[in-house]
Scaffold this motif. Structure first.
Motif, PDB file in Angstrom:
ATOM      1  N   PRO A 152      31.972  61.378  30.999  1.00  0.00           N
ATOM      2  CA  PRO A 152      33.404  61.330  31.298  1.00  0.00           C
ATOM      3  C   PRO A 152      33.757  59.995  31.941  1.00  0.00           C
ATOM      4  O   PRO A 152      32.946  59.408  32.660  1.00  0.00           O
ATOM      5  N   LEU A 153      34.940  59.516  31.658  1.00  0.00           N
ATOM      6  CA  LEU A 153      35.417  58.301  32.296  1.00  0.00           C
ATOM      7  C   LEU A 153      36.345  58.715  33.429  1.00  0.00           C
ATOM      8  O   LEU A 153      37.374  59.353  33.202  1.00  0.00           O
ATOM      9  N   GLY A 154      35.955  58.377  34.647  1.00  0.00           N
ATOM     10  CA  GLY A 154      36.689  58.860  35.813  1.00  0.00           C
ATOM     11  C   GLY A 154      37.415  57.772  36.571  1.00  0.00           C
ATOM     12  O   GLY A 154      37.052  56.591  36.515  1.00  0.00           O
ATOM     13  N   LEU A 155      38.442  58.197  37.278  1.00  0.00           N
ATOM     14  CA  LEU A 155      39.177  57.329  38.190  1.00  0.00           C
ATOM     15  C   LEU A 155      38.726  57.692  39.607  1.00  0.00           C
ATOM     16  O   LEU A 155      38.908  58.838  40.050  1.00  0.00           O
ATOM     17  N   TYR A 156      38.090  56.742  40.282  1.00  0.00           N
ATOM     18  CA  TYR A 156      37.511  56.988  41.607  1.00  0.00           C
ATOM     19  C   TYR A 156      38.268  56.182  42.664  1.00  0.00           C
ATOM     20  O   TYR A 156      38.793  55.097  42.386  1.00  0.00           O
ATOM     21  N   ILE A 172      44.489  48.662  40.458  1.00  0.00           N
ATOM     22  CA  ILE A 172      43.587  49.598  39.785  1.00  0.00           C
ATOM     23  C   ILE A 172      42.615  48.767  38.951  1.00  0.00           C
ATOM     24  O   ILE A 172      43.033  47.987  38.092  1.00  0.00           O
ATOM     25  N   ALA A 173      41.310  48.909  39.203  1.00  0.00           N
ATOM     26  CA  ALA A 173      40.301  48.187  38.425  1.00  0.00           C
ATOM     27  C   ALA A 173      39.909  48.999  37.187  1.00  0.00           C
ATOM     28  O   ALA A 173      39.792  50.227  37.253  1.00  0.00           O
ATOM     29  N   ILE A 174      39.740  48.311  36.075  1.00  0.00           N
ATOM     30  CA  ILE A 174      39.272  48.936  34.841  1.00  0.00           C
ATOM     31  C   ILE A 174      38.207  48.045  34.216  1.00  0.00           C
ATOM     32  O   ILE A 174      38.174  46.835  34.485  1.00  0.00           O
ATOM     33  N   PRO A 175      37.294  48.603  33.388  1.00  0.00           N
ATOM     34  CA  PRO A 175      36.291  47.755  32.717  1.00  0.00           C
ATOM     35  C   PRO A 175      36.978  46.745  31.809  1.00  0.00           C
ATOM     36  O   PRO A 175      38.028  47.025  31.223  1.00  0.00           O
ATOM     37  N   ASN A 176      36.370  45.571  31.654  1.00  0.00           N
ATOM     38  CA  ASN A 176      37.035  44.528  30.868  1.00  0.00           C
ATOM     39  C   ASN A 176      36.570  44.426  29.427  1.00  0.00           C
ATOM     40  O   ASN A 176      37.138  43.651  28.648  1.00  0.00           O
ATOM     41  N   ASP A 177      35.526  45.165  29.025  1.00  0.00           N
ATOM     42  CA  ASP A 177      35.130  45.116  27.623  1.00  0.00           C
ATOM     43  C   ASP A 177      36.130  45.908  26.800  1.00  0.00           C
ATOM     44  O   ASP A 177      36.730  46.878  27.289  1.00  0.00           O
ATOM     45  N   PRO A 178      36.379  45.539  25.539  1.00  0.00           N
ATOM     46  CA  PRO A 178      37.461  46.134  24.756  1.00  0.00           C
ATOM     47  C   PRO A 178      37.436  47.655  24.674  1.00  0.00           C
ATOM     48  O   PRO A 178      38.480  48.305  24.859  1.00  0.00           O
ATOM     49  N   ALA A 179      36.273  48.245  24.410  1.00  0.00           N
ATOM     50  CA  ALA A 179      36.217  49.695  24.217  1.00  0.00           C
ATOM     51  C   ALA A 179      36.494  50.447  25.508  1.00  0.00           C
ATOM     52  O   ALA A 179      37.290  51.395  25.542  1.00  0.00           O
ATOM     53  N   ASN A 180      35.843  50.037  26.589  1.00  0.00           N
ATOM     54  CA  ASN A 180      36.021  50.754  27.847  1.00  0.00           C
ATOM     55  C   ASN A 180      37.363  50.439  28.508  1.00  0.00           C
ATOM     56  O   ASN A 180      37.927  51.263  29.227  1.00  0.00           O
ATOM     57  N   GLN A 181      37.890  49.253  28.258  1.00  0.00           N
ATOM     58  CA  GLN A 181      39.223  48.940  28.756  1.00  0.00           C
ATOM     59  C   GLN A 181      40.255  49.829  28.063  1.00  0.00           C
ATOM     60  O   GLN A 181      41.127  50.409  28.719  1.00  0.00           O
ATOM     61  N   GLY A 182      40.118  49.950  26.739  1.00  0.00           N
ATOM     62  CA  GLY A 182      41.038  50.804  25.998  1.00  0.00           C
ATOM     63  C   GLY A 182      40.959  52.247  26.453  1.00  0.00           C
ATOM     64  O   GLY A 182      41.989  52.916  26.648  1.00  0.00           O
ATOM     65  N   ARG A 183      39.743  52.730  26.646  1.00  0.00           N
ATOM     66  CA  ARG A 183      39.576  54.116  27.097  1.00  0.00           C
ATOM     67  C   ARG A 183      40.105  54.278  28.523  1.00  0.00           C
ATOM     68  O   ARG A 183      40.723  55.302  28.856  1.00  0.00           O
ATOM     69  N   GLY A 184      39.867  53.280  29.365  1.00  0.00           N
ATOM     70  CA  GLY A 184      40.345  53.343  30.746  1.00  0.00           C
ATOM     71  C   GLY A 184      41.854  53.441  30.814  1.00  0.00           C
ATOM     72  O   GLY A 184      42.415  54.210  31.616  1.00  0.00           O
ATOM     73  N   LEU A 185      42.544  52.682  29.972  1.00  0.00           N
ATOM     74  CA  LEU A 185      44.001  52.741  29.943  1.00  0.00           C
ATOM     75  C   LEU A 185      44.486  54.109  29.471  1.00  0.00           C
ATOM     76  O   LEU A 185      45.496  54.637  29.969  1.00  0.00           O
ATOM     77  N   LEU A 186      43.762  54.709  28.523  1.00  0.00           N
ATOM     78  CA  LEU A 186      44.126  56.051  28.058  1.00  0.00           C
ATOM     79  C   LEU A 186      43.966  57.075  29.184  1.00  0.00           C
ATOM     80  O   LEU A 186      44.769  58.004  29.319  1.00  0.00           O
ATOM     81  N   SER A 236      39.441  52.825  40.912  1.00  0.00           N
ATOM     82  CA  SER A 236      38.715  52.106  39.877  1.00  0.00           C
ATOM     83  C   SER A 236      38.263  53.073  38.790  1.00  0.00           C
ATOM     84  O   SER A 236      37.775  54.174  39.084  1.00  0.00           O
ATOM     85  N   ILE A 237      38.435  52.660  37.544  1.00  0.00           N
ATOM     86  CA  ILE A 237      37.921  53.415  36.402  1.00  0.00           C
ATOM     87  C   ILE A 237      36.435  53.087  36.259  1.00  0.00           C
ATOM     88  O   ILE A 237      36.064  51.919  36.093  1.00  0.00           O
ATOM     89  N   ILE A 238      35.573  54.112  36.337  1.00  0.00           N
ATOM     90  CA  ILE A 238      34.120  53.904  36.287  1.00  0.00           C
ATOM     91  C   ILE A 238      33.502  54.890  35.304  1.00  0.00           C
ATOM     92  O   ILE A 238      33.747  56.102  35.394  1.00  0.00           O
ATOM     93  N   ASN A 239      32.722  54.385  34.367  1.00  0.00           N
ATOM     94  CA  ASN A 239      32.113  55.322  33.407  1.00  0.00           C
ATOM     95  C   ASN A 239      30.972  56.094  34.053  1.00  0.00           C
ATOM     96  O   ASN A 239      30.441  55.700  35.099  1.00  0.00           O
ATOM     97  N   GLY A 240      30.606  57.205  33.417  1.00  0.00           N
ATOM     98  CA  GLY A 240      29.683  58.157  34.028  1.00  0.00           C
ATOM     99  C   GLY A 240      28.338  57.589  34.410  1.00  0.00           C
ATOM    100  O   GLY A 240      27.814  57.864  35.496  1.00  0.00           O
ATOM    101  N   GLY A 241      27.730  56.791  33.506  1.00  0.00           N
ATOM    102  CA  GLY A 241      26.411  56.253  33.786  1.00  0.00           C
ATOM    103  C   GLY A 241      26.413  55.334  34.988  1.00  0.00           C
ATOM    104  O   GLY A 241      25.544  55.420  35.864  1.00  0.00           O
ATOM    105  N   ILE A 242      27.401  54.447  35.049  1.00  0.00           N
ATOM    106  CA  ILE A 242      27.485  53.503  36.167  1.00  0.00           C
ATOM    107  C   ILE A 242      27.856  54.235  37.444  1.00  0.00           C
ATOM    108  O   ILE A 242      27.346  53.925  38.530  1.00  0.00           O
TER     109      ILE A 242
END
Length: 333
Positions: A152-156, A172-186, A236-242
Motif C-alpha cells: 500500500p502507498l501511505g500518507l504518513y 507534502i513530500a511525494i516520490p519523484n520517480d514517474p510511477a510512484n509520483q503518479g500513484r502518490g498524487l492519486l 509524506s507519501i511513502i511506499n510500503g517497503g521503504i
C-alpha cells in the motif's frame, strides 16, 4: 626362441595398456566407461601375468559427475536489504546450490541500468508501473519472472493524526520517480486533498493538479528520502517497503490506498530479468522460493505488515506490463 622374446612383447603390451588407460582418464567426461574390447582384455591379461611384481597403477580420478558441482552464482540488484528476508532467501537458495550476491543501489534508476548492462542477473525492487515507464524511456526489454509483494502507498505524518488536520499551505513530500509520483498524487486525490485531470492515468505530475483548495506545496523527493523528510514536512507519501525499513507500520499512515484493489495491479513488485533470460530455470527457482511460507512470514515481519506477498502467474504479469507499455506509447503520440 619364444621363451626369449615373449617377455619383451608382454612388457611392450603392458606399457601400451597403461598409456591407453592414462589417455582415457585424462579425457573422462563423467559418463560410464565402455567395456574393453576382446583384444584389449587379452593384452591386459598378458600384461598382468608378465608384470605381477610391478607396482599397482593409481586409481582413476573421479569423473566430473562424482565431484561436487560448483554453485551457480547469481547477482541480484536491490535498493534495500535490511531485515531477515534476504538472508533467508539466500539460505534457501544455497540449499539448491545457488549462491546469491546482493548488489545494493541507492537510487531507483540504477538497478535496471545495471541489469541491462549485465552487471547484475536479476533485480528486485520495482513494480510493473515503474518497469513499464523505464522500459519505454530507455528502450529496454526487461521482463518479470515472478511477483514478490504489493505494498500500500501511505500518507504518513509525525505532526498530524488525520488528513483533516493538515493545514493550508503545508508541505507534502511525494516520490519523484514517474510511477510512484503518479500513484502518490492519486493517493492525495483519494484522500480529498487535491484533484487531478480526469485523464491523468498512472503517471501524473504536479502539473496535472487542477484543484488544490488548501494550496498545498507538493514536494517531489527521491523515494528513499520520503521517510527521512518527515520532520520537515506536514506529511509524506511513502511506499510500503521503504516505510517498513524505516520502522513505520501501515496502521501509522493517516491514509493509504487499497493493496487488494484491481487498480493496484500495476503496483505489484516483481523479480525482473533481461528478456533473453526469462526462461532461466535458476532465476525462476529464486522467484518461486520467495513464495514459500517462511519467506511470506518474514516479509510480513520485516515490513511491519506493510507489504503483502502476492503470487501472480508470470503470463499475467507480462500481460499487465505489455498493456502499461502500450498505454505509455499511445499517450506519447
Amino acid at each position: 626362441m619364444k621363451k626369449k622374446w615373449m617377455p619383451g612383447i608382454a612388457l611392450i603390451l603392458a606399457f601400451g595398456v597403461l598409456a591407453a588407460c592414462g589417455a582415457r582418464n585424462d579425457n573422462s567426461e563423467g559418463g560410464a566407461a565402455a567395456s574393453p574390447s576382446p583384444s584389449k582384455a587379452a593384452s591386459e591379461s598378458v600384461s598382468a601375468s608378465a608384470s605381477a611384481s610391478a607396482p599397482a597403477s593409481e586409481s582413476p580420478s573421479p569423473s566430473p559427475s562424482d565431484e561436487p558441482k560448483e554453485p551457480v552464482k547469481v547477482k541480484i540488484g536491490v535498493t534495500g536489504s535490511d531485515g531477515e528476508t534476504w538472508p533467508l532467501l539466500k539460505k534457501k537458495a544455497k540449499e539448491r546450490n545457488i549462491e546469491i550476491e546482493l548488489i545494493e543501489f541507492s537510487d531507483y534508476t540504477l538497478p535496471n541500468l545495471a541489469l541491462a548492462n549485465k552487471e547484475v542477473d536479476i533485480n528486485s525492487f520495482q513494480h510493473l508501473a515503474f518497469l513499464s515507464q523505464f522500459n519505454v524511456e530507455h528502450n529496454l526489454d526487461i521482463v518479470p519472472i515472478g511477483s514478490t509483494v504489493v505494498a500500500p502507498l501511505g500518507l504518513y505524518s509525525k505532526k498530524y493524526k488525520s488528513v483533516d488536520e493538515i493545514p493550508d499551505g503545508a508541505k507534502i513530500a511525494i516520490p519523484n520517480d514517474p510511477a510512484n509520483q503518479g500513484r502518490g498524487l492519486l493517493v492525495l486525490q483519494q484522500a480529498g486533498l487535491l484533484k487531478l485531470k480526469d485523464d491523468v492515468g498512472l503517471y501524473g505530475t504536479t502539473d496535472d493538479i487542477v484543484d488544490n483548495p488548501r494550496k498545498l506545496n507538493i514536494v517531489p523527493v527521491v523515494a528513499q528520502q520520503t521517510p527521512r523528510v518527515l520532520p520537515d514536512v506536514a506529511a509524506s507519501i511513502i511506499n510500503g517497503g521503504i516505510a517498513g525499513q524505516a520502522g513505520l507500520k501501515l496502521e501509522d499512515a493517516i491514509f493509504h490506498d487499497d493493496p487488494q484493489a484491481e487498480s493496484t495491479r500495476p503496483y505489484i513488485n516483481v523479480f525482473a530479468v533481461r528478456a533473453e533470460d526469462k526462461d532461466n530455470e535458476t532465476y525462476r527457482t529464486i522467484a518461486k522460493l520467495y513464495q514459500e511460507p517462511d519467506v511470506v512470514e518474514t516479509v510480513k515481519k520485516d515490513t511491519n505488515g506493510a507489504s503483502f506477498v502476492t503470487d501472480i502467474p508470470v503470463d499475467q504479469l507480462q500481460a499487465t506490463l505489455d498493456k502499461l507499455i502500450a498505454d505509455i506509447k499511445a499517450a506519447k503520440k
